[in-house]
Design a protein around this motif. Structure first.
Motif, PDB file in Angstrom:
ATOM      1  N   SER A 104       0.988  -1.208  -0.050  1.00 25.29           N
ATOM      2  CA  SER A 104       0.106  -0.050  -0.070  1.00 25.29           C
ATOM      3  C   SER A 104       1.024   0.764   0.106  1.00 25.29           C
ATOM      4  O   SER A 104       0.369   2.038   0.421  1.00 25.29           O
ATOM      5  CB  SER A 104      -0.974  -0.046   1.405  1.00 25.29           C
ATOM      6  OG  SER A 104       0.388  -0.103   2.337  1.00 25.29           O
ATOM      7  N   LEU A 132       0.156   5.309  -1.504  1.00 22.03           N
ATOM      8  CA  LEU A 132      -0.714   5.744   0.345  1.00 22.03           C
ATOM      9  C   LEU A 132       0.090   6.275   0.942  1.00 22.03           C
ATOM     10  O   LEU A 132       0.690   5.318   1.429  1.00 22.03           O
ATOM     11  CB  LEU A 132      -1.816   4.362  -0.061  1.00 22.03           C
ATOM     12  CG  LEU A 132      -2.972   4.535  -0.495  1.00 22.03           C
ATOM     13  CD1 LEU A 132      -4.354   3.125  -0.015  1.00 22.03           C
ATOM     14  CD2 LEU A 132      -3.958   5.503  -0.991  1.00 22.03           C
ATOM     15  N   ARG A 134      -1.478   8.396   3.818  1.00 18.61           N
ATOM     16  CA  ARG A 134      -2.015   8.250   5.447  1.00 18.61           C
ATOM     17  C   ARG A 134      -2.776   6.454   5.453  1.00 18.61           C
ATOM     18  O   ARG A 134      -3.071   6.199   4.197  1.00 18.61           O
ATOM     19  CB  ARG A 134      -3.493   8.181   5.063  1.00 18.61           C
ATOM     20  CG  ARG A 134      -2.509  10.234   5.069  1.00 18.61           C
ATOM     21  CD  ARG A 134      -4.631  10.920   5.848  1.00 18.61           C
ATOM     22  NE  ARG A 134      -5.618  10.868   4.930  1.00 18.61           N
ATOM     23  CZ  ARG A 134      -7.095  10.740   5.218  1.00 18.61           C
ATOM     24  NH1 ARG A 134      -6.746  11.654   6.379  1.00 18.61           N
ATOM     25  NH2 ARG A 134      -8.138  10.334   4.588  1.00 18.61           N
ATOM     26  N   ASP A 137      -5.967   5.858   4.959  1.00 22.28           N
ATOM     27  CA  ASP A 137      -6.935   5.140   3.664  1.00 22.28           C
ATOM     28  C   ASP A 137      -6.388   4.187   3.299  1.00 22.28           C
ATOM     29  O   ASP A 137      -7.450   3.254   3.022  1.00 22.28           O
ATOM     30  CB  ASP A 137      -6.018   5.988   2.783  1.00 22.28           C
ATOM     31  CG  ASP A 137      -6.009   7.417   2.898  1.00 22.28           C
ATOM     32  OD1 ASP A 137      -6.771   7.735   3.111  1.00 22.28           O
ATOM     33  OD2 ASP A 137      -5.468   8.564   2.150  1.00 22.28           O
ATOM     34  N   LYS A 140      -8.899   1.626   4.528  1.00 22.31           N
ATOM     35  CA  LYS A 140     -10.369   1.770   3.768  1.00 22.31           C
ATOM     36  C   LYS A 140     -10.251   0.675   1.984  1.00 22.31           C
ATOM     37  O   LYS A 140     -11.243   0.798   1.727  1.00 22.31           O
ATOM     38  CB  LYS A 140     -10.383   3.347   3.347  1.00 22.31           C
ATOM     39  CG  LYS A 140     -10.916   4.064   4.278  1.00 22.31           C
ATOM     40  CD  LYS A 140     -10.908   5.356   4.372  1.00 22.31           C
ATOM     41  CE  LYS A 140     -11.249   6.139   5.276  1.00 22.31           C
ATOM     42  NZ  LYS A 140     -11.155   7.230   5.313  1.00 22.31           N
TER      43      LYS A 140
END
Length: 209
Positions: A104, A132, A134, A137, A140
Motif C-alpha cells: 500500500s 498511499l 495515510r 486510507d 479503506k
C-alpha cells in the motif's frame, strides 16, 4: 482479520501506536510508542506480543525488527516478534526466494522494504505499491483492489516463486486463496504471517486454512 481467523479459546488483546502517515517521519514517531504499548499489553498477562505494523519494523533498515522485539521483551519480560520477522520466516518456510510484492506504500517505503528483504537473502522479482501515505486510507482499501494489484505484480515478475502482500492495515485474507489458485504461487501477507508465527510462539499448533 485476526479475530475472524483465531482458533477457539484464543484471546486477542490489542492496543495501538499512533500512526498517521506511513513515511519515515511518521514511522519515526510511531516507534517512540513501542514500550508504552507493550506495557499495556503486558498488563493483560499475554503470552506473546506482536508488533504488527510491518513498515515500522523495516523502515530503519535491516535488523530493526529484531531491535523492536528486543525492546518489547526487555520492558515486559514477554516473548515478542514483529510482522516483518514473521514474514521472513514464512517466506523461508514456504521456500520462496523471489517474491513478487504488492504494498500500500509510497515509493520510498517500497524501496526500504526491498533493501531489507535483499539483505535477508531474497531476490525481489517485482514490487508495486498503491502510493498511499495515510495509514487510515490503507485501511479503506477493498480486498478486490488488493487482489488486482497482487495479480498484476505477480504477472510482471515472471520468475517470481511467491507473492507477498505487505501492510498490516491492508485487508488481504479474502484474496489469498484466489491468488494461489489463479497464479499457482504461494501467498504470504503481513497479517497472515504475523498470526501464524504468534500462535506458534504461544504453543498453539492448530492447522488453519
Amino acid at each position: 482479520e485476526w479475530r475472524r481467523a483465531m482458533p477457539e479459546g484464543v484471546c486477542l488483546v490489542e492496543t495501538r501506536t499512533l500512526l498517521y502517515d506511513v513515511t519515515v517521519e511518521g514511522l519515526g514517531e510511531t516507534v517512540k510508542q513501542v514500550e508504552r504499548a507493550a506495557l499495556e499489553l503486558a498488563s493483560a498477562e499475554v503470552d506473546v506480543i506482536l508488533q504488527a505494523g510491518t513498515a515500522v519494523a523495516f523502515f530503519r533498515g535491516f535488523g530493526h525488527d529484531q531491535e523492536l522485539s528486543g525492546r518489547i521483551a526487555a520492558v515486559t519480560g514477554i516473548k515478542a516478534t514483529t510482522s516483518l520477522t514473521a514474514v521472513v520466516q514464512a517466506l523461508c518456510t514456504l521456500g520462496i526466494s523471489r517474491p513478487a510484492i504488492a504494498t500500500s506504500y509510497i515509493a520510498d517505503i517500497d524501496a526500504r522494504l526491498v533493501d531489507v528483504l535483499r539483505q535477508s537473502g531474497f531476490a525481489v522479482a517485482a514490487i508495486r505499491g498503491m502510493g498511499l501515505k495515510r495509514s487510515i486510507d490503507m485501511g479503506k482499501v477493498m480486498p478486490e483492489e488488493t487482489y488486482r494489484l497482487a495479480r498484476e505484480v505477480a504477472s510482471s515478475g515472471p520468475d517470481a516463486d511467491g507473492i507477498f502482500i505487505s501492510c498490516g492495515n491492508l485487508r488481504s485474507f479474502e484474496a489469498i486463496e484466489r491468488l494461489e489458485i489463479e497464479t499457482g504461487l504461494p501467498v504470504v501477507t503481513s497479517n497472515q504471517a504475523g498470526l501464524w508465527q504468534t500462535l506458534r510462539m504461544a504453543g498453539i499448533n492448530e492447522q488453519l486454512p
